[in-house]
Structure formats: structure tokens, C-alpha cells
Design a protein around this motif. Structure first.
Motif, PDB file in Angstrom:
ATOM      1  N   ASN A   1       0.138   3.580  -0.911  1.00 16.85           N
ATOM      2  CA  ASN A   1       0.051   2.125  -1.009  1.00 16.85           C
ATOM      3  C   ASN A   1       1.399   1.546  -1.464  1.00 16.85           C
ATOM      4  N   VAL A   2       1.936   0.584  -0.726  1.00 11.76           N
ATOM      5  CA  VAL A   2       3.284   0.100  -1.024  1.00 11.76           C
ATOM      6  C   VAL A   2       3.347  -0.685  -2.333  1.00 11.76           C
ATOM      7  N   GLU A   3       2.291  -1.447  -2.643  1.00 12.35           N
ATOM      8  CA  GLU A   3       2.291  -2.183  -3.897  1.00 12.35           C
ATOM      9  C   GLU A   3       2.176  -1.235  -5.086  1.00 12.35           C
TER      10      GLU A   3
ATOM     11  N   HIS B   1       0.064  -1.230   3.449  1.00 13.98           N
ATOM     12  CA  HIS B   1       0.958  -0.184   3.936  1.00 13.98           C
ATOM     13  C   HIS B   1       2.205  -0.728   4.610  1.00 13.98           C
ATOM     14  N   ARG B   2       2.484  -2.028   4.414  1.00 14.03           N
ATOM     15  CA  ARG B   2       3.697  -2.635   4.941  1.00 14.03           C
ATOM     16  C   ARG B   2       4.377  -3.409   3.818  1.00 14.03           C
ATOM     17  N   SER B   3       5.666  -3.212   3.683  1.00 14.92           N
ATOM     18  CA  SER B   3       6.417  -3.929   2.650  1.00 14.92           C
ATOM     19  C   SER B   3       7.017  -5.235   3.159  1.00 14.92           C
ATOM     20  N   ASP B   4       6.894  -5.499   4.481  1.00 12.81           N
ATOM     21  CA  ASP B   4       7.495  -6.693   5.070  1.00 12.81           C
ATOM     22  C   ASP B   4       6.454  -7.800   5.279  1.00 12.81           C
ATOM     23  N   THR B   5       5.585  -8.010   4.286  1.00 12.09           N
ATOM     24  CA  THR B   5       4.545  -9.028   4.364  1.00 12.09           C
ATOM     25  C   THR B   5       4.692  -9.999   3.195  1.00 12.09           C
ATOM     26  N   VAL B   6       4.112 -11.182   3.346  1.00  8.61           N
ATOM     27  CA  VAL B   6       4.079 -12.138   2.234  1.00  8.61           C
ATOM     28  C   VAL B   6       3.277 -11.555   1.074  1.00  8.61           C
ATOM     29  N   PHE B   7       2.185 -10.884   1.384  1.00  3.75           N
ATOM     30  CA  PHE B   7       1.350 -10.265   0.354  1.00  3.75           C
ATOM     31  C   PHE B   7       2.183  -9.317  -0.508  1.00  3.75           C
ATOM     32  N   ALA B   8       2.932  -8.416   0.125  1.00  2.00           N
ATOM     33  CA  ALA B   8       3.747  -7.459  -0.622  1.00  2.00           C
ATOM     34  C   ALA B   8       4.823  -8.167  -1.432  1.00  2.00           C
ATOM     35  N   ALA B   9       5.446  -9.201  -0.850  1.00  2.00           N
ATOM     36  CA  ALA B   9       6.500  -9.923  -1.562  1.00  2.00           C
ATOM     37  C   ALA B   9       5.950 -10.601  -2.811  1.00  2.00           C
ATOM     38  N   VAL B  10       4.777 -11.193  -2.703  1.00  2.00           N
ATOM     39  CA  VAL B  10       4.176 -11.874  -3.861  1.00  2.00           C
ATOM     40  C   VAL B  10       3.779 -10.870  -4.941  1.00  2.00           C
ATOM     41  N   VAL B  11       3.120  -9.788  -4.523  1.00  2.00           N
ATOM     42  CA  VAL B  11       2.719  -8.780  -5.508  1.00  2.00           C
ATOM     43  C   VAL B  11       3.941  -8.180  -6.191  1.00  2.00           C
TER      44      VAL B  11
ATOM     45  N   LEU C   1       3.487  -8.108 -14.663  1.00  2.00           N
ATOM     46  CA  LEU C   1       2.041  -8.301 -14.583  1.00  2.00           C
ATOM     47  C   LEU C   1       1.386  -7.060 -13.978  1.00  2.00           C
ATOM     48  N   PRO C   2       0.507  -6.401 -14.720  1.00  2.00           N
ATOM     49  CA  PRO C   2      -0.227  -5.278 -14.129  1.00  2.00           C
ATOM     50  C   PRO C   2      -1.223  -5.797 -13.100  1.00  2.00           C
ATOM     51  N   GLY C   3      -1.665  -4.919 -12.222  1.00  2.00           N
ATOM     52  CA  GLY C   3      -2.563  -5.353 -11.163  1.00  2.00           C
ATOM     53  C   GLY C   3      -3.632  -4.329 -10.835  1.00  2.00           C
ATOM     54  N   VAL C   4      -4.732  -4.844 -10.289  1.00  2.00           N
ATOM     55  CA  VAL C   4      -5.794  -3.989  -9.772  1.00  2.00           C
ATOM     56  C   VAL C   4      -6.008  -4.367  -8.314  1.00  2.00           C
ATOM     57  N   GLN C   5      -5.986  -3.375  -7.440  1.00  2.00           N
ATOM     58  CA  GLN C   5      -6.171  -3.610  -6.009  1.00  2.00           C
ATOM     59  C   GLN C   5      -7.502  -3.006  -5.579  1.00  2.00           C
ATOM     60  N   VAL C   6      -8.322  -3.827  -4.899  1.00  2.00           N
ATOM     61  CA  VAL C   6      -9.680  -3.406  -4.551  1.00  2.00           C
ATOM     62  C   VAL C   6      -9.781  -3.117  -3.059  1.00  2.00           C
ATOM     63  N   HIS C   7     -10.434  -1.994  -2.756  1.00  2.00           N
ATOM     64  CA  HIS C   7     -10.608  -1.512  -1.388  1.00  2.00           C
ATOM     65  C   HIS C   7     -12.060  -1.102  -1.172  1.00  2.00           C
ATOM     66  N   GLY C   8     -12.369  -0.777   0.082  1.00  2.00           N
ATOM     67  CA  GLY C   8     -13.695  -0.287   0.397  1.00  2.00           C
ATOM     68  C   GLY C   8     -13.645   0.947   1.285  1.00  2.00           C
ATOM     69  N   PHE C   9     -14.673   1.795   1.169  1.00  2.00           N
ATOM     70  CA  PHE C   9     -14.759   2.971   2.034  1.00  2.00           C
ATOM     71  C   PHE C   9     -16.202   3.188   2.455  1.00  2.00           C
ATOM     72  N   ASP C  10     -16.360   3.922   3.522  1.00  2.00           N
ATOM     73  CA  ASP C  10     -17.680   4.298   4.022  1.00  2.00           C
ATOM     74  C   ASP C  10     -18.149   5.511   3.222  1.00  2.00           C
ATOM     75  N   GLU C  11     -19.315   5.382   2.586  1.00  2.00           N
ATOM     76  CA  GLU C  11     -19.809   6.475   1.749  1.00  2.00           C
ATOM     77  C   GLU C  11     -19.893   7.810   2.495  1.00  2.00           C
ATOM     78  N   GLY C  12     -20.030   7.746   3.826  1.00  2.00           N
ATOM     79  CA  GLY C  12     -20.111   8.972   4.594  1.00  2.00           C
ATOM     80  C   GLY C  12     -18.834   9.785   4.566  1.00  2.00           C
ATOM     81  N   SER C  13     -17.707   9.125   4.258  1.00  2.00           N
ATOM     82  CA  SER C  13     -16.438   9.842   4.206  1.00  2.00           C
ATOM     83  C   SER C  13     -16.238  10.563   2.882  1.00  2.00           C
ATOM     84  N   LEU C  14     -17.078  10.270   1.900  1.00  2.00           N
ATOM     85  CA  LEU C  14     -16.990  10.939   0.603  1.00  2.00           C
ATOM     86  C   LEU C  14     -18.396  11.020   0.020  1.00  2.00           C
ATOM     87  N   PRO C  15     -19.213  11.917   0.577  1.00  2.00           N
ATOM     88  CA  PRO C  15     -20.621  11.995   0.161  1.00  2.00           C
ATOM     89  C   PRO C  15     -20.775  12.207  -1.343  1.00  2.00           C
TER      90      PRO C  15
END
Length: 321
Positions: free
Chosen positions: A275-277, A196-206, A214-228
Motif C-alpha cells: 500500500n503506497v500510503e 497502489h498508485r502514488s500519482d493520485t489526489v488521494f495519495a497526495a492528500v494522505v 497525523l496517523p491514519g487508519v485505512q479501511v478495506h474489504g475482502f471476500d471471506e472465501g479468500s480467508l476462511p
């Protein structure tokens, strides 16, 4: 007195006697089993190079200390650009140029053989003494022309997404693994949250990789309780849903996981539209995939391997760029 003819007769006889004596010696050694012969000892060959590197263990060691109270130093624009340019240099097969760019900001490029795959891999990492700036690392598969990326913005915070990133990187050739360098809450005012920040090395590289198509896939995690009732959420972020999203959702469904398709239904604000990327990819028309995974799909090895297998099919579908 010897005549010329007698000398011709005696010389061959002398030679013959010498030959017979030598032969007798050889036969004597043979009769004793060669016990008096010098013994030849051949040492084991020395290793031809450094030992292969287990990338999973290397990443686990790197991320082991990530914590909400960890250190993070926001990079300036020149620093972000230097790392991104170094990555592009490595992508273009110009390691010397890449090394010069990276050295400007204390980064280094090294190569090793990855233990699980046998492939050559380039690592771009902070080479400063403490490595405490939290800017992250990048791994490029050198066995094939890099043509896709897997992005891990919240290692440790989204538990074991870093392990999933490694497994996907191993599962399909031509990948680039972009790994954030700090816990998402390490920086002040959310400055280390690279999704959520565009002023990072991560964002600059992506963005540099995406800008190359180059297409990309970004992986995240969530607590199952937030989406039963759901194991995963698949979306294209701010972009229009495409074949990659459909393919991924279908593959996860066949693996036995309940999937929320963000282009069809509400998914508990886990669609990745901010998501900024993802926004950058949508702006340049490059395929990009946002995948949210419940805890079990990330922390249980068998289920995580199944997810990596599905995502590997997706990245292969993108083909060479």
C-alpha cells in the motif's frame, strides 16, 4: 373675568376630567373582553442558517454512481499539489488561503453543521460541473484540531467502507475523512486504484496529512472465501506493528470477531505491505493502520457500528498531535 387664581383652579379640574374619561374608555374595553383591540400576530422566527447536513446521506449520494466503467481523469503533479495544499490550508485554519489553492483546480471548500454530531465540518470537493474527474473528497472536523485520518481508498468496490469511514469520522473528534472519487477499476491500467498508485489526489492528500504527523487508519474489504475462518485482518502495512495494531486486534476480538494478526501469521496476502500510503507513513515514522474487513462487518449495520467503535478507541489512543 377670570382671575389668576381661578385659572389655577380650573386647569387641574379639566385635566382630571380627561383622565376620568380615558379611564372610562379602558374599563369599557375591559368589560367587552378587549374585542376592539388590534390583534398582534407574531410570525415564526426565520431559520438562523442552513439546515444541518447528514454526512452519511451526502457520501452515499456522492458514491452512488461509482462503477468499474465510470470516468476517471488522472491528475498531473500541479493538480495533486493544489488539492493537498488546500487541505493543509484548511487544516491550519486558513480557509481563504485554502480556497485560493483549491480554486486553481476547480475545487471548493464549504462548511456545514453535521446532523448526527452537531459539529462543524469542512468539505473539500470538486466544484466542476460534472465532477467526473474522480479525484475524491475530503472532510475535516472543525470542532477540534484535526489529529488523525480515516482513509477510504475503495468506496463501493469494497462495499460500505465509505459508510464505515463516515461512522468512524463521527465517532471520534479531530478526524479527517479522505474519500477516493472513483471505483478502483474505473481508470485505465489501474490508474484509479489509489491504494497502489502514488500519482493520485488521494495519495497526495494522505501524504500531506501524514507529513504533518497525523496517523491514519485505512479501511478495506475482502471476500471471506479468500480467508476462511477470519472476519478481519489487522496490520501496520509496511511499518512495524505498534500499539494501534494490537489495540485494534484486541478490540475486534472482544467484539466477537475472528482476527488475523499480520505480524504473527499469514493472512492471505491481505497484509497491505504494498500500500503506497502505508509505505509513505512507514518511511516518515508515523503510525498507520491497515484494516481488512469481511463482507458482514461492512454491510451489516450493527457489526459495522461495532467495528467503528473499536477503531474510535484506537484513534483516541493516538491523542493530540
Amino acid at each position: 373675568m377670570e382671575t389668576r387664581g381661578s385659572r389655577r383652579t380650573l386647569l387641574p379640574a379639566a385635566v382630571l376630567l380627561l383622565v376620568l374619561a380615558a379611564l372610562a374608555g379602558v374599563l369599557t374595553l375591559a368589560a367587552h373582553g378587549g374585542a376592539d383591540r388590534p390583534r398582534v400576530v407574531r410570525s415564526a422566527p426565520s431559520p438562523s442558517g442552513p439546515a444541518p447536513v447528514d454526512l452519511a446521506a451526502r457520501v452515499d449520494e456522492y458514491t452512488a454512481g461509482f462503477a468499474p466503467d465510470g470516468s476517471y481523469a488522472p491528475p498531473d503533479a500541479a493538480q495533486r499539489r493544489a488539492v493537498a495544499d488546500g487541505v493543509l490550508g484548511a487544516l491550519d485554519g486558513q480557509p481563504e488561503q485554502a480556497g485560493r489553492e483549491l480554486a486553481r483546480v476547480g475545487y471548493r471548500l464549504t462548511e456545514f453543521t453535521e446532523a448526527a454530531t452537531g459539529r462543524r465540518v469542512a468539505e473539500i470537493a470538486d466544484g466542476t460541473a460534472a465532477d467526473g474527474r474522480g479525484w475524491g473528497r475530503i472532510y475535516l472536523d472543525l470542532s477540534a484540531r484535526p489529529n488523525w485520518s480515516v482513509q477510504v481508498p475503495h468506496p463501493v468496490s469494497d462495499a460500505r467502507t465509505e459508510a464505515l469511514g463516515v461512522e468512524l469520522f463521527r465517532a471520534a473528534p479531530g478526524g479527517v475523512l479522505v474519500l477516493a472519487g472513483a471505483h478502483r477499476r474505473a481508470g485505465a491500467d489501474g490508474s484509479s486504484d489509489v491504494a497502489h498508485r502514488s500519482d493520485t489526489v488521494f495519495a497526495a492528500v494522505v501524504e500531506a496529512l501524514t507529513g504533518r504527523g497525523l496517523p491514519g487508519v485505512q479501511v478495506h474489504g475482502f471476500d471471506e472465501g479468500s480467508l476462511p475462518g477470519q472476519d478481519a485482518v489487522v496490520s501496520s502495512g509496511a511499518g512495524q506493528p505498534g500499539p494501534a495494531a494490537e489495540l485494534t486486534a484486541a478490540g475486534l476480538g472482544r467484539a466477537g470477531f475472528a482476527v488475523c494478526r499480520a505480524w504473527r501469521e499469514k493472512c492471505g496476502q491481505l497484509e497491505g505491505t504494498t500500500n503506497v500510503e502505508g509505505r509513505f507513513a512507514a518511511g516518515v515514522g508515523v503510525p498507520w493502520l491497515h484494516v481488512e474487513l469481511g463482507n458482514g462487518l461492512r454491510t451489516e449495520p450493527a457489526r459495522r457500528a461495532a467495528v467503528a467503535g473499536v477503531l474510535a478507541e484506537t484513534v483516541r489512543s493516538w491523542g493530540p498531535r
